[in-house]
Scaffold this active site. Structure first.
Site, mmCIF file in Angstrom:
data_model
loop_
_atom_site.group_PDB
_atom_site.id
_atom_site.type_symbol
_atom_site.label_atom_id
_atom_site.label_comp_id
_atom_site.label_asym_id
_atom_site.label_seq_id
_atom_site.Cartn_x
_atom_site.Cartn_y
_atom_site.Cartn_z
ATOM 1 N N LYS A 181 -9.069 -7.535 -3.570
ATOM 2 C CA LYS A 181 -9.143 -8.026 -2.190
ATOM 3 C C LYS A 181 -8.630 -6.972 -1.215
ATOM 4 C CE LYS A 181 -6.266 -10.442 0.508
ATOM 5 N NZ LYS A 181 -6.571 -9.938 1.864
ATOM 6 N N GLU A 196 3.641 -1.597 -4.996
ATOM 7 C CA GLU A 196 3.843 -0.394 -4.176
ATOM 8 C C GLU A 196 4.135 -0.890 -2.774
ATOM 9 O OE1 GLU A 196 3.719 2.656 -5.385
ATOM 10 O OE2 GLU A 196 2.521 2.509 -7.205
ATOM 11 N N CYS A 246 2.963 4.560 4.113
ATOM 12 C CA CYS A 246 4.211 4.047 3.531
ATOM 13 C C CYS A 246 5.183 5.188 3.229
ATOM 14 C CB CYS A 246 3.894 3.277 2.268
ATOM 15 S SG CYS A 246 2.747 4.173 1.232
ATOM 16 N N GLU A 261 11.260 -0.264 8.759
ATOM 17 C CA GLU A 261 9.965 0.405 8.715
ATOM 18 C C GLU A 261 9.147 0.043 9.949
ATOM 19 O OE1 GLU A 261 7.035 -0.933 5.843
ATOM 20 O OE2 GLU A 261 6.684 1.139 5.276
HETATM 21 P P1 NAP Z 1 0.902 -6.973 3.726
HETATM 22 O O1 NAP Z 1 0.938 -7.916 4.828
HETATM 23 O O2 NAP Z 1 1.924 -7.059 2.660
HETATM 24 O O3 NAP Z 1 -0.558 -7.069 3.115
HETATM 25 C C1 NAP Z 1 -0.997 -6.374 1.996
HETATM 26 C C2 NAP Z 1 -2.092 -7.154 1.319
HETATM 27 O O4 NAP Z 1 -1.552 -8.354 0.779
HETATM 28 C C3 NAP Z 1 -3.210 -7.581 2.244
HETATM 29 O O5 NAP Z 1 -4.420 -7.560 1.536
HETATM 30 C C4 NAP Z 1 -2.795 -8.988 2.593
HETATM 31 O O6 NAP Z 1 -3.840 -9.782 3.043
HETATM 32 C C5 NAP Z 1 -2.252 -9.484 1.287
HETATM 33 N N1 NAP Z 1 -1.318 -10.618 1.375
HETATM 34 C C6 NAP Z 1 -0.674 -11.111 2.461
HETATM 35 N N2 NAP Z 1 0.099 -12.148 2.112
HETATM 36 C C7 NAP Z 1 -0.044 -12.324 0.771
HETATM 37 C C8 NAP Z 1 0.503 -13.229 -0.187
HETATM 38 N N3 NAP Z 1 1.385 -14.153 0.159
HETATM 39 N N4 NAP Z 1 0.127 -13.104 -1.478
HETATM 40 C C9 NAP Z 1 -0.739 -12.159 -1.859
HETATM 41 N N5 NAP Z 1 -1.304 -11.281 -0.996
HETATM 42 C C10 NAP Z 1 -0.957 -11.354 0.303
HETATM 43 O O7 NAP Z 1 0.988 -5.472 4.214
HETATM 44 P P2 NAP Z 1 0.174 -4.817 5.368
HETATM 45 O O8 NAP Z 1 0.800 -5.241 6.626
HETATM 46 O O9 NAP Z 1 -1.255 -5.041 5.190
HETATM 47 O O10 NAP Z 1 0.442 -3.258 5.063
HETATM 48 C C11 NAP Z 1 1.534 -2.551 5.544
HETATM 49 C C12 NAP Z 1 2.641 -2.485 4.514
HETATM 50 O O11 NAP Z 1 2.177 -1.971 3.275
HETATM 51 C C13 NAP Z 1 3.759 -1.577 4.915
HETATM 52 O O12 NAP Z 1 4.986 -2.225 4.686
HETATM 53 C C14 NAP Z 1 3.593 -0.366 4.016
HETATM 54 O O13 NAP Z 1 4.761 0.354 3.775
HETATM 55 C C15 NAP Z 1 3.040 -0.947 2.797
HETATM 56 N N6 NAP Z 1 2.258 0.070 2.053
HETATM 57 C C16 NAP Z 1 2.768 0.582 0.901
HETATM 58 C C17 NAP Z 1 2.068 1.539 0.189
HETATM 59 C C18 NAP Z 1 2.606 2.117 -1.088
HETATM 60 O O14 NAP Z 1 1.868 2.789 -1.791
HETATM 61 N N7 NAP Z 1 3.842 1.893 -1.434
HETATM 62 C C19 NAP Z 1 0.817 1.938 0.637
HETATM 63 C C20 NAP Z 1 0.323 1.402 1.813
HETATM 64 C C21 NAP Z 1 1.054 0.441 2.509
HETATM 65 P P3 NAP Z 1 -4.123 -9.842 4.630
HETATM 66 O O15 NAP Z 1 -4.458 -8.469 5.055
HETATM 67 O O16 NAP Z 1 -5.266 -10.731 4.743
HETATM 68 O O17 NAP Z 1 -2.876 -10.334 5.279
#
Ligand code: NAP
Ligand code: MG
Length: 481
Positions: A187, A261, A295, A392
């Site tokens: 997804k 991650e 990230c 962050e």
């Molecule tokens: P997010 O809100 O955690 O979303 C990530 C993914 O998870 C999206 O596909 C999201 O869907 C889905 N999701 C949301 N709630 C969920 C739940 N309860 N159960 C399962 N899946 C769920 O993060 P984001 O705001 O998209 O991305 C930014 C964050 O990602 C930052 O904190 C960044 O540091 C982190 N990041 C980490 C890495 C790494 O490699 N460590 C890489 C990139 C980003 P929706 O989009 O539909 O909400």
């Protein structure tokens, strides 16, 4: 648009007419496009113009179940039994087709995500192809990768990815899963589904057996349904630490394996003996690359006191030359912030930093009147207690702290819940080794920043998650021994 310091650049927009985007996307399940049982679709927009590009299906638990069943069926009947050499050929084919369609993929990535076309074209798409190439090579060599350990595939992997590197994250997830003989339900993030759906078309064109890769779209609820599905063996998640914690709780007590991650707040450390000009380039690349939506962004700068003034002055001068604006323009350095929601979050932190009494510097560029944009920003004279230092921001915002000794900077750099990456700039190899061995970070770049390679493992310590992606290490989370 007026740009004081960049008046000499004529616009050089990338053409977009060759990018084929459908008006509406269904779910890619069992090798076919399937209507969502919700009958609902949601809009996906271009964050640089706020215009609708397309609409995509919203999958619910029923659709997730259908996708997991397709993946299970493909695993048991086809993929698990296929000679590894044959599996490798399919992965190789995907890599080749990504290369063939790289222009189209880059354009769609930029239209949907807001990142500069230069980045999509030169970084995201080629690196995604490279991941497939790299893991294609491992498919029939697992016995050599893990000698005498009899590696076995796990089954069905549920993969959930964020919006900052949509195609690349899909490649990071899908390539090792397929190479190890697993099948996939993936997804993409709600904000950036289009390149993953394009990848579904590529997978279809590659004649990958139906159900081996399923790509479904939706919101957080859809992701949660994937995590909680009883027939999923492995969860691979990249996203926020908050959601990572929810996932870990919901799989506690099950047999599901997981890699998480999560977020980061990397220290980028400049010693007085560093090559200052290169370091300034490294700082700029570390935090302004992809609008700071990274990230592992070098979002906390630590400069040794004796060179602080010089570094800050050179950094400000370099920042003034950065072109902020239309991501489709090949001159653009900093494109659009990915969503309105993210821009609001960044703006909130700009206010928090200002309220904390920090000196704020922003470049004098003019932002486009439409779309979501943010000026590259410094907070000078920051301290460990500032929220802009500990939390962050995920935007083009850099805090600057100074230090005197190596012990002091290691202590400060490590004093944070995250531990994904770090950077160090110095002329002395011994200092690099001393520091890298003491940093609690998964990746430490020395005299460079944000370098990625499929052969190199990536992942975090502490609240930045666990498990590694990339390299030989990236195979392990998809295998049992
Ligand atoms: P997010 O809100 O955690 O979303 C990530 C993914 O998870 C999206 O596909 C999201 O869907 C889905 N999701 C949301 N709630 C969920 C739940 N309860 N159960 C399962 N899946 C769920 O993060 P984001 O705001 O998209 O991305 C930014 C964050 O990602 C930052 O904190 C960044 O540091 C982190 N990041 C980490 C890495 C790494 O490699 N460590 C890489 C990139 C980003 P929706 O989009 O539909 O909400
Ligand atoms: Mg979300």
């Amino acid at each position: 648009m007026e740009k004081e310091f960049t008046w000499d650049y004529a616009p050089a927009p990338e053409a977009k007419d060759h990018a084929k985007i459908k008006k509406q996307y269904d779910l890619f399940i069992n090798g076919e496009w399937v209507k969502p049982s919700t009958k609902k679709y949601f809009n996906t927009i271009n964050p640089a113009t706020e215009e609708k590009i397309s609409e995509v299906a919203e999958a619910n638990e029923k659709d997730v179940d259908l996708a997991v069943k397709a993946a299970r069926n493909a695993y048991e009947k086809t993929w698990k039994k296929m000679p590894a050499k044959e599996r490798g050929k399919y992965i190789f084919r995907i890599a080749r087709m990504i290369q063939e369609r790289s222009r189209e993929l880059a354009v769609i990535e930029t239209l949907n995500g807001g990142k500069s076309i230069r980045e999509s074209r030169d970084f995201d798409v080629p690196t995604a192809a490279n991941h497939f190439f790299y893991y294609a090579g491992w498919a029939d060599k697992l016995e050599y990768a893990f000698p005498n350990r009899n590696p076995k595939s796990l089954g069905v992997a549920a993969q959930i990815i964020p919006w900052n590197f949509p195609l690349l994250m899909a490649a990071w997830k899908i390539a090792p899963a397929l190479a190890t003989g697993n099948t996939v339900v993936l997804k993409p993030a709600e904000a950036t589904p289009l390149t993953a759906l394009k990848l579904a078309e590529i997978i279809q064109d590659c004649d990958l057996p139906p159900g081996v890769v399923n790509i479904i779209t939706g919101f957080g609820k859809t992701g949660a349904a994937m995590v909680n599905h009883p027939d999923v063996n492995k969860i691979a998640f990249t996203g926020s630490t908050d959601v990572g914690k929810i996932i870990q709780k919901s799989i506690a007590g099950t047999n599901k394996k997981a890699t998480l991650e999560l977020g980061g707040k990397a220290a980028n450390i400049i010693f007085e003996d560093a090559p200052i000009n290169q370091a300034v380039e490294g700082i700029v690349n570390g935090i302004f690359f992809n609008q700071g939506h990274v990230c592992c962004a070098g979002s906390r700068l630590f400069v040794q006191e004796s060179v602080a003034e010089e570094v800050i002055q050179k950094l400000k001068a370099r920042m003034e030359t950065l072109i902020v604006g239309d991501p489709m323009d090949k001159n653009t350095d900093i494109g659009a912030i990915n969503s309105k929601e993210q821009l609001l979050k960044i703006n909130e932190y700009l206010k928090i930093g200002a309220d904390e009494g920090l000196e704020m510097f922003q470049t004098s560029c003019t932002l486009p009147s439409k779309g979501f944009f943010c000026k590259p920003t410094l907070f000078i004279g920051a301290a460990q207690s500032n929220r802009v230092v500990t939390e962050e921001i995920f935007g083009p915002v850099l805090t600057i702290q100074t230090f005197r000794t190596i012990e002091e900077v290691i202590e400060k750099a490590n004093n944070i819940p995250y531990g994904l990456s770090a950077g160090v700039w110095t002329d002395k190899g011994s200092k690099i080794f001393n520091l890298t061995s003491k940093m609690r970070a998964g990746v430490v770049w020395a005299n460079t920043y944000n370098k990625f390679d499929p052969t190199s493992p990536f992942g975090g310590y502490k609240e930045s998650g666990f498990g590694r992606e990339g390299g030989l290490h990236g195979l392990m989370p998809y295998l049992s021994f």
